[in-house]
Design a protein around this motif. Structure first.
Motif, PDB file in Angstrom:
ATOM      1  N   TYR A  12      -7.569   5.460   2.838  1.00 14.83           N
ATOM      2  CA  TYR A  12      -7.771   4.489   1.767  1.00 14.83           C
ATOM      3  C   TYR A  12      -8.824   3.430   2.094  1.00 14.83           C
ATOM      4  O   TYR A  12      -9.609   3.051   1.253  1.00 14.83           O
ATOM      5  CB  TYR A  12      -6.429   3.813   1.481  1.00 14.83           C
ATOM      6  CG  TYR A  12      -6.314   3.247   0.087  1.00 14.83           C
ATOM      7  CD1 TYR A  12      -6.075   4.080  -0.997  1.00 14.83           C
ATOM      8  CD2 TYR A  12      -6.441   1.882  -0.136  1.00 14.83           C
ATOM      9  CE1 TYR A  12      -5.954   3.563  -2.272  1.00 14.83           C
ATOM     10  CE2 TYR A  12      -6.321   1.363  -1.413  1.00 14.83           C
ATOM     11  CZ  TYR A  12      -6.074   2.210  -2.474  1.00 14.83           C
ATOM     12  OH  TYR A  12      -5.962   1.689  -3.740  1.00 14.83           O
ATOM     13  N   TYR A  24     -13.856  -5.657  -1.165  1.00 14.59           N
ATOM     14  CA  TYR A  24     -12.920  -4.527  -1.133  1.00 14.59           C
ATOM     15  C   TYR A  24     -12.174  -4.414  -2.475  1.00 14.59           C
ATOM     16  O   TYR A  24     -12.097  -3.349  -3.085  1.00 14.59           O
ATOM     17  CB  TYR A  24     -11.950  -4.773   0.017  1.00 14.59           C
ATOM     18  CG  TYR A  24     -10.778  -3.824   0.130  1.00 14.59           C
ATOM     19  CD1 TYR A  24     -10.948  -2.511   0.567  1.00 14.59           C
ATOM     20  CD2 TYR A  24      -9.482  -4.266  -0.156  1.00 14.59           C
ATOM     21  CE1 TYR A  24      -9.862  -1.662   0.704  1.00 14.59           C
ATOM     22  CE2 TYR A  24      -8.391  -3.428  -0.012  1.00 14.59           C
ATOM     23  CZ  TYR A  24      -8.585  -2.119   0.407  1.00 14.59           C
ATOM     24  OH  TYR A  24      -7.503  -1.281   0.544  1.00 14.59           O
ATOM     25  N   TYR A  25     -11.657  -5.548  -2.927  1.00 10.63           N
ATOM     26  CA  TYR A  25     -10.876  -5.578  -4.170  1.00 10.63           C
ATOM     27  C   TYR A  25     -11.771  -5.175  -5.352  1.00 10.63           C
ATOM     28  O   TYR A  25     -11.362  -4.422  -6.244  1.00 10.63           O
ATOM     29  CB  TYR A  25     -10.314  -6.992  -4.350  1.00 10.63           C
ATOM     30  CG  TYR A  25      -9.103  -7.129  -5.250  1.00 10.63           C
ATOM     31  CD1 TYR A  25      -8.603  -6.053  -5.996  1.00 10.63           C
ATOM     32  CD2 TYR A  25      -8.435  -8.364  -5.341  1.00 10.63           C
ATOM     33  CE1 TYR A  25      -7.484  -6.217  -6.800  1.00 10.63           C
ATOM     34  CE2 TYR A  25      -7.324  -8.525  -6.146  1.00 10.63           C
ATOM     35  CZ  TYR A  25      -6.857  -7.455  -6.879  1.00 10.63           C
ATOM     36  OH  TYR A  25      -5.761  -7.619  -7.691  1.00 10.63           O
ATOM     37  N   LEU A  42      -4.037 -11.521  -3.431  1.00  8.04           N
ATOM     38  CA  LEU A  42      -4.204 -10.423  -2.471  1.00  8.04           C
ATOM     39  C   LEU A  42      -4.473 -10.970  -1.067  1.00  8.04           C
ATOM     40  O   LEU A  42      -3.894 -10.514  -0.081  1.00  8.04           O
ATOM     41  CB  LEU A  42      -5.328  -9.475  -2.920  1.00  8.04           C
ATOM     42  CG  LEU A  42      -5.587  -8.283  -1.998  1.00  8.04           C
ATOM     43  CD1 LEU A  42      -4.328  -7.441  -1.797  1.00  8.04           C
ATOM     44  CD2 LEU A  42      -6.722  -7.394  -2.544  1.00  8.04           C
ATOM     45  N   TYR A  46      -2.429 -10.342   2.515  1.00  8.96           N
ATOM     46  CA  TYR A  46      -2.986  -9.908   3.807  1.00  8.96           C
ATOM     47  C   TYR A  46      -2.658 -10.913   4.903  1.00  8.96           C
ATOM     48  O   TYR A  46      -2.334 -10.543   6.027  1.00  8.96           O
ATOM     49  CB  TYR A  46      -4.507  -9.716   3.718  1.00  8.96           C
ATOM     50  CG  TYR A  46      -4.899  -8.352   3.174  1.00  8.96           C
ATOM     51  CD1 TYR A  46      -4.591  -7.193   3.869  1.00  8.96           C
ATOM     52  CD2 TYR A  46      -5.577  -8.241   1.969  1.00  8.96           C
ATOM     53  CE1 TYR A  46      -4.950  -5.951   3.377  1.00  8.96           C
ATOM     54  CE2 TYR A  46      -5.942  -7.005   1.461  1.00  8.96           C
ATOM     55  CZ  TYR A  46      -5.627  -5.860   2.176  1.00  8.96           C
ATOM     56  OH  TYR A  46      -5.980  -4.629   1.687  1.00  8.96           O
ATOM     57  N   HIS A 181       3.763   5.341  -3.648  1.00  8.84           N
ATOM     58  CA  HIS A 181       2.904   4.512  -4.495  1.00  8.84           C
ATOM     59  C   HIS A 181       2.955   5.015  -5.934  1.00  8.84           C
ATOM     60  O   HIS A 181       2.741   6.195  -6.194  1.00  8.84           O
ATOM     61  CB  HIS A 181       1.469   4.596  -3.974  1.00  8.84           C
ATOM     62  CG  HIS A 181       0.613   3.451  -4.408  1.00  8.84           C
ATOM     63  ND1 HIS A 181       0.285   3.226  -5.720  1.00  8.84           N
ATOM     64  CD2 HIS A 181       0.016   2.461  -3.694  1.00  8.84           C
ATOM     65  CE1 HIS A 181      -0.484   2.147  -5.795  1.00  8.84           C
ATOM     66  NE2 HIS A 181      -0.656   1.658  -4.577  1.00  8.84           N
ATOM     67  N   GLU A 261       0.841  -1.986   1.954  1.00  4.86           N
ATOM     68  CA  GLU A 261       1.865  -1.554   0.995  1.00  4.86           C
ATOM     69  C   GLU A 261       3.221  -1.312   1.672  1.00  4.86           C
ATOM     70  O   GLU A 261       4.237  -1.233   1.009  1.00  4.86           O
ATOM     71  CB  GLU A 261       1.421  -0.287   0.242  1.00  4.86           C
ATOM     72  CG  GLU A 261      -0.016  -0.259  -0.237  1.00  4.86           C
ATOM     73  CD  GLU A 261      -0.365  -1.284  -1.316  1.00  4.86           C
ATOM     74  OE1 GLU A 261      -0.623  -2.455  -0.929  1.00  4.86           O
ATOM     75  OE2 GLU A 261      -0.421  -0.945  -2.489  1.00  4.86           O
TER      76      GLU A 261
END
Ligand code: FEC
Length: 309
Positions: A12, A24-25, A42, A46, A181, A261
């Protein structure tokens, strides 16, 4: 010309640093930058996982290195050369294929570090790899799935047994909650094998570990305004608590590494909700570079190299 077979090992991808989260997002969102609030959300997730680092990068690195060693042992050194290709970070999938081309590789096999196939997950990786391979004049085949490979099932069933042992006297009471997921619910109209394969993996692990009390749930759904596959793990845990369940072993079957995740969505978010509902939540240890997982990957690659489709 290089007679080795190139193995594109795809994962990923994760940011390199907190400053890199926005890029990245934006890549995950197909070029649409997130709002300031989305970015902060986000970034703070992290920050809150183990030490605020990005464990997926190191884990992908050790997986690729371990697969290389496994292929060397099985097929002899130099027969297969592994390259890394990430979906949402450098080295991107295209970079991995370009690196093969630069080394003179003419034949390659792609494999993704997730066991089940969906057009929206593995299908996406493979499309990008195949397109770049065609551009570079490389003949490319892909491992579509390995969700029932005996080594994978055995490795996961051992982790389930070990996870259940942690419940001690409550072991017989504990419920194994398999998870994966979520994806947008529109995959159901596409005849996508994803849900069936996830259930097949879960059932095979339960059988191998002799587990009778198990359920499957989705996790980590995105906020896209469209419906995603449910029920979500937070709803499932709430329902289980209403049914009197007190001990749950979460067993991710679509993830193979420690990463956001798992370390946030399960270990922080789902655990907090469980505690509020009087549930003890444990999680299996992730596979990372587990030798049996490497054996499953290597066997899938060798099977395809020796004439599989
Ligand atoms: O540790 C890390 O840095 C990366 C953890 C990570 C993994 C992962 C795996 C999968 N995803 C899948 C599907 C989607 C779809 C969208 C989506 C969005 C995100 C976001 C983050 C993220 N994903 Fe991910 N995913 C990981 C991380 N994912 C961060 C963006 C914000 C958020 O929702 O939290 C929605 C895209 C869109 O907006 O259109 C769809 C699937 C997998 C499992 C298979 C695989 O590993 O490839 C499927 C690990």
């Amino acid at each position: 010309v290089n007679n080795a077979i190139g193995v594109l090992v795809m994962s990923y991808g994760t940011p390199e640093s907190l400053e890199d989260v926005e890029t990245y997002y934006t890549h995950i969102r197909r070029g649409n930058p997130p709002s300031a609030a989305q970015l902060e959300d986000l970034t703070s997730r992290y920050r809150s996982i183990v030490g605020g680092v990005f464990p997926l990068r190191e884990n992908t690195n050790i997986q690729v290195a371990a697969l290389q060693r496994t292929l060397d042992e099985l097929a002899g050194e130099g027969a297969y050369i592994c390259y890394q290709g990430l979906k949402h970070a450098a080295p991107y999938i295209e970079d991995g294929v370009a690196a093969m081309a630069a080394d003179g590789i003419k034949n390659a096999i792609g494999i993704v570090l997730t066991p089940q196939y969906s057009i929206m997950s593995v299908g996406g990786y493979m499309k990008r790899a195949q397109e770049e391979a065609s551009k570079q004049g490389i003949a490319f085949k892909s491992v579509q799935e390995y969700h029932l490979h005996p080594e994978l099932i055995d490795a996961l069933s051992k982790r389930v047994t070990e996870g259940l042992d942690r419940f001690g006297e409550q072991r017989a009471d504990a419920l194994v909650l398999f998870s994966a997921h979520s994806l947008p619910a529109k995959i159901l109209e596409m005849n996508d094998p994803y849900s069936d394969q996830l259930l097949a993996t879960s059932r095979a692990i339960a059988e191998a570990a002799g587990v009778e009390k198990w359920q499957f749930t989705w996790q980590s759904a995105g906020q896209t305004g469209q419906p995603w596959l449910g029920p979500d793990i937070l709803e499932t845990l709430t329902r289980l608590s209403e049914e009197g369940v007190k001990n749950v072993l979460v067993t991710p079957v679509g993830f193979v590494s420690d990463h956001l995740e798992v370390l946030y969505d399960i270990d922080i978010e789902a655990r907090k909700l469980s505690e509020e509902h009087g549930i003890r939540l444990e999680r299996i240890r992730m596979l990372n570079d587990d030798p049996q997982y490497m054996a499953a990957l290597a066997a899938s690659v060798l099977g395809l190299a020796h004439g599989g489709t």
